[in-house]
Write a protein that holds these residues in place. Sequence first.
Motif, PDB file in Angstrom:
ATOM      1  N   LYS A  52       8.289  -0.290  -9.411  1.00 12.33           N
ATOM      2  CA  LYS A  52       7.091   0.410  -8.918  1.00 12.33           C
ATOM      3  C   LYS A  52       5.957  -0.598  -8.668  1.00 12.33           C
ATOM      4  O   LYS A  52       5.264  -0.546  -7.661  1.00 12.33           O
ATOM      5  N   GLN A  55       6.682  -2.704  -5.652  1.00  6.81           N
ATOM      6  CA  GLN A  55       6.480  -1.905  -4.432  1.00  6.81           C
ATOM      7  C   GLN A  55       4.989  -1.841  -4.078  1.00  6.81           C
ATOM      8  O   GLN A  55       4.596  -2.010  -2.931  1.00  6.81           O
ATOM      9  N   LYS A  56       4.168  -1.660  -5.148  1.00  8.74           N
ATOM     10  CA  LYS A  56       2.719  -1.584  -4.933  1.00  8.74           C
ATOM     11  C   LYS A  56       2.195  -2.923  -4.363  1.00  8.74           C
ATOM     12  O   LYS A  56       1.409  -2.939  -3.421  1.00  8.74           O
ATOM     13  N   GLN A 260       1.806  -0.246 -17.075  1.00 14.81           N
ATOM     14  CA  GLN A 260       3.185  -0.161 -16.573  1.00 14.81           C
ATOM     15  C   GLN A 260       3.959  -1.456 -16.770  1.00 14.81           C
ATOM     16  O   GLN A 260       4.835  -1.780 -15.984  1.00 14.81           O
TER      17      GLN A 260
END
Length: 485
Positions: A52, A55-56, A260
């Motif tokens: 994630k 991807q960001k 995260q």
Amino acid sequence: MDKRADQLHVYFLPMMAPGHMIPLVDMARQFSRHGVKVTIVTTPLNATKFSKTIQKDREFGSDICIRTTEFPCKEAGLPEGCENLASTTTSEMTMKFIKALYLFEQPVEKFMEEDHPDCLVAGTFFAWAVDVAAKLGIPRLAFNGTGLLPMCAYNCLMEHKPHLKVESETEEFVIPGLPDTIKMSRSKLSQHWVDEKETPMTPIIKDFMRAEATSYGAIVNSFYELEPNYVQHFREVVGRKVWHVGPVSLCNKDNEDKSQRGQDSSLSEQKCLDWLNTKEPKSVIYICFGSMSIFSSDQLLEIATALEASDQQFIWVVRQNTTNEEQEKWMPEGFEEKVNGRGLIIKGWAPQVLILDHEATGGFVTHCGWNSLLEGVSAGVPMVTWPLSAEQFFNEKLLVEILKIGVPVGVQAWSQRTDSRVPINRENILRAVTKLMVGQEAEEMQGRAAALGKSAKMAVEKGGSSDNSLVSLLEELRNGKSSSN
Ligand code: UDP
């Protein structure tokens, strides 16, 4: 000139353990922010832990991607899904896991033949990485997850063998040749050092050492101001190239990124913040022993009792490798009600950096894992040191004796993560926690920790020591690339 042809491409191969993957992924992201094309190689399950975030970064324009290759669980004799060192529960499984890392040589080499990267940054446990890089004519940088003080100390142990000249496990000896007088005892070193007997790990450790010594250089998650004498010692006495580019956790600027890291938190980012926001600045102690440690019910009971008696506010991350029923056995009668509002227990995974960086956090009880140490330093908080294994007893020396921002809880013996350790008793825990949070000495430590936190942040800013180190590494790699074209 075609930008792509000139662009550096660096491959990152993190060892599959949280304490290695988390910083190496942060480091890879830092490289990509400097315009480098980055590929991170890992297994499918491990990729889910940071995909994630990657991807960001891509959405914000970073040229960074993940390539996956299956973990050879079956060939290694490991259960399906055991793709991370943290999932191993016995020393036999750990051994199988480490041996399985040799099976990555072929798939990684194949990827690299397809992609033609200019450099390979690989964890120590992938000793073969140095051979693959040599075959492809590119440099391999070794990343072993720790700082320079422990790396220098191990080097001196190997060279001078002071641990073989003492009579008992507890007799202290000075490690010769280091910039500071650092005393150790055999009881605080792993079995591998203590008797120098051949164990199944011996040939593997020798292979790691060979690979480290023959790598182009080392890259460390540290910063010059934290351990300047050891940067110099590593370069001049150990005689190897090193680039310090940390603290890499500081590349996580927003709360989402901070929470995260490694895996999803057991308690949401918002719940943690809501709880911390009700507290006064520097009034909360955060207690966490990293990603690997497993504590007995007896030890948890001692911690709970000490926290209850301390009157301090706390966030305590509890992880136990037992059934739910057994898990509750350690809780003293009425514990949760008594500490209600004053203490927050997170069972599982905590958003560590988010918590440490919050202004309400004023102290950290840590097992002295290198990442935790650096994250505590970056947040400017003093620490209670509770080393367990690996190189953590050296990290304790740095915090307590050199930086003077640590209070030892008094651990005397190194232990495997699944060992049944002799518990540290409640009196010692209470004494250390109180010394950390209350009184003149606590205030002085807080002042030193805050100053160090500032220098950590400056190190990674443009023109800071770590930023300069990364820029000079990239310059060197670019020069190497253009001379080999
Ligand atoms: N960590 C975390 N939440 C947890 C436990 C650990 O975010 O509940 C992270 C921590 O921030 C650090 C890493 O996991 O980045 C642990 O690395 P460290 O070197 O401190 O210890 P290890 O787990 O390797 O013993």
